[in-house]
Write a protein that holds these residues in place. Structure first.
Motif, short mmCIF file in Angstrom:
data_model
loop_
_atom_site.label_atom_id
_atom_site.label_comp_id
_atom_site.label_asym_id
_atom_site.label_seq_id
_atom_site.Cartn_x
_atom_site.Cartn_y
_atom_site.Cartn_z
N PHE A 37 0.84 -1.20 0.00
CA PHE A 37 0.00 0.00 0.00
C PHE A 37 0.88 1.24 0.00
O PHE A 37 2.05 1.20 0.36
CB PHE A 37 -0.95 0.00 1.22
CG PHE A 37 -0.26 -0.30 2.52
CD1 PHE A 37 0.24 0.71 3.33
CD2 PHE A 37 -0.11 -1.61 2.95
CE1 PHE A 37 0.86 0.43 4.53
CE2 PHE A 37 0.52 -1.92 4.15
CZ PHE A 37 1.01 -0.89 4.95
N ARG A 38 0.28 2.37 -0.38
CA ARG A 38 1.02 3.64 -0.41
C ARG A 38 1.23 4.14 1.02
O ARG A 38 0.34 4.06 1.85
CB ARG A 38 0.26 4.66 -1.23
CG ARG A 38 0.10 4.22 -2.66
CD ARG A 38 -0.42 5.32 -3.57
NE ARG A 38 -0.71 4.76 -4.88
CZ ARG A 38 0.19 4.40 -5.78
NH1 ARG A 38 1.47 4.56 -5.52
NH2 ARG A 38 -0.18 3.89 -6.95
N ASP A 39 2.43 4.67 1.26
CA ASP A 39 2.76 5.23 2.57
C ASP A 39 1.95 6.51 2.79
O ASP A 39 1.82 7.32 1.86
CB ASP A 39 4.27 5.53 2.64
CG ASP A 39 4.74 5.80 4.05
OD1 ASP A 39 4.34 6.83 4.62
OD2 ASP A 39 5.53 4.99 4.57
N ILE A 40 1.42 6.71 3.98
CA ILE A 40 0.62 7.91 4.25
C ILE A 40 1.48 9.15 4.45
O ILE A 40 0.97 10.27 4.44
CB ILE A 40 -0.33 7.73 5.47
CG1 ILE A 40 0.46 7.46 6.75
CG2 ILE A 40 -1.35 6.64 5.20
CD1 ILE A 40 -0.38 7.53 8.01
N ASN A 41 2.79 8.96 4.62
CA ASN A 41 3.73 10.07 4.77
C ASN A 41 4.89 9.83 3.80
O ASN A 41 6.00 9.54 4.23
CB ASN A 41 4.22 10.17 6.21
CG ASN A 41 5.10 11.37 6.45
OD1 ASN A 41 5.02 12.37 5.73
ND2 ASN A 41 5.96 11.28 7.44
N PRO A 42 4.63 9.95 2.48
CA PRO A 42 5.64 9.55 1.49
C PRO A 42 6.93 10.36 1.58
O PRO A 42 6.90 11.57 1.78
CB PRO A 42 4.94 9.76 0.16
CG PRO A 42 3.82 10.69 0.43
CD PRO A 42 3.43 10.49 1.86
N GLN A 43 8.03 9.64 1.43
CA GLN A 43 9.36 10.25 1.46
C GLN A 43 9.94 10.40 0.05
O GLN A 43 11.07 10.85 -0.11
CB GLN A 43 10.30 9.40 2.32
CG GLN A 43 9.79 9.18 3.73
CD GLN A 43 9.61 10.48 4.51
OE1 GLN A 43 10.55 11.24 4.65
NE2 GLN A 43 8.40 10.71 4.98
N VAL A 111 9.05 -3.56 3.71
CA VAL A 111 10.02 -3.07 2.74
C VAL A 111 9.43 -1.82 2.13
O VAL A 111 8.27 -1.81 1.69
CB VAL A 111 10.30 -4.13 1.65
CG1 VAL A 111 11.15 -3.55 0.53
CG2 VAL A 111 10.99 -5.35 2.26
N HIS A 112 10.22 -0.76 2.12
CA HIS A 112 9.84 0.48 1.46
C HIS A 112 10.31 0.39 0.01
O HIS A 112 11.45 -0.01 -0.24
CB HIS A 112 10.54 1.68 2.09
CG HIS A 112 10.21 1.91 3.53
ND1 HIS A 112 9.30 2.84 3.94
CD2 HIS A 112 10.71 1.33 4.65
CE1 HIS A 112 9.24 2.84 5.26
NE2 HIS A 112 10.09 1.93 5.72
N ILE A 113 9.46 0.78 -0.93
CA ILE A 113 9.86 0.97 -2.32
C ILE A 113 9.80 2.48 -2.56
O ILE A 113 8.73 3.08 -2.46
CB ILE A 113 8.95 0.24 -3.31
CG1 ILE A 113 8.93 -1.26 -3.04
CG2 ILE A 113 9.39 0.55 -4.75
CD1 ILE A 113 7.98 -2.04 -3.94
N PHE A 114 10.95 3.08 -2.85
CA PHE A 114 11.04 4.51 -3.14
C PHE A 114 11.37 4.69 -4.61
O PHE A 114 12.25 4.00 -5.14
CB PHE A 114 12.18 5.17 -2.34
CG PHE A 114 12.04 5.09 -0.85
CD1 PHE A 114 11.10 5.85 -0.17
CD2 PHE A 114 12.88 4.26 -0.12
CE1 PHE A 114 11.00 5.79 1.21
CE2 PHE A 114 12.79 4.20 1.27
CZ PHE A 114 11.84 4.97 1.93
N ALA A 115 10.72 5.67 -5.26
CA ALA A 115 11.02 5.95 -6.67
C ALA A 115 10.39 7.28 -7.06
O ALA A 115 9.72 7.94 -6.26
CB ALA A 115 10.48 4.83 -7.55
#
Length: 129
Positions: A37-43, A111-115
């Motif tokens: 799911f999408r993070d509620i506080n995206p980095q 696991v965070h997926i950042f992009a």
């Protein structure tokens, strides 16, 4: 608050509540072993959290106790999510914090997926050795 990877699983952690449907999420993927799911506080412009459905505190816990099918399913799901989100061509970062020194905040493996942007170096030069 960072967690100790040796602590027992806490059934009241936020990801356990999301898995039970007590807290909503912006789901991007779900299968037998995994929820993403999408993070509620995206980095980053794209910031997706991928969690196993099993009760695992950390990567160390998961790799020691999970069944082979869970491990395979979870790892394949991370790749599937990245491909489906169109992240492969431009690149993405995977991050799984384990324990206090890594600032793990939720005692459930994730696991965070950042992009979606140039993410820069992994660590600030003052931390690299």
């Amino acid at each position: 608050m960072p967690v100790d990877a040796t602590l027992p699983y806490d059934d009241d952690n936020i990801f356990a509540k999301i898995l039970r449907g007590e807290i909503p999420c912006d789901k991007v993927h779900e299968d037998e072993h995994t929820l993403a799911f999408r993070d509620i506080n995206p980095q980053a412009p794209t910031h997706i959290l991928v969690i196993p459905k099993g009760r695992y505190v950390s990567w160390a816990d998961f790799s020691a106790r999970a069944q082979d099918a869970e491990i395979t399913g979870f790892v394949r799901a991370v790749g599937t999510i990245a491909r489906q989100a169109g992240l492969v061509e431009t690149g993405y970062r995977l991050l799984a914090n384990t324990g206090g020194d890594a600032h793990q905040e939720v005692p459930h493996l994730h696991v965070h997926i950042f992009a979606g942007t140039n993410l820069g170096p992994m660590l600030a030069p003052s931390h690299a050795q």
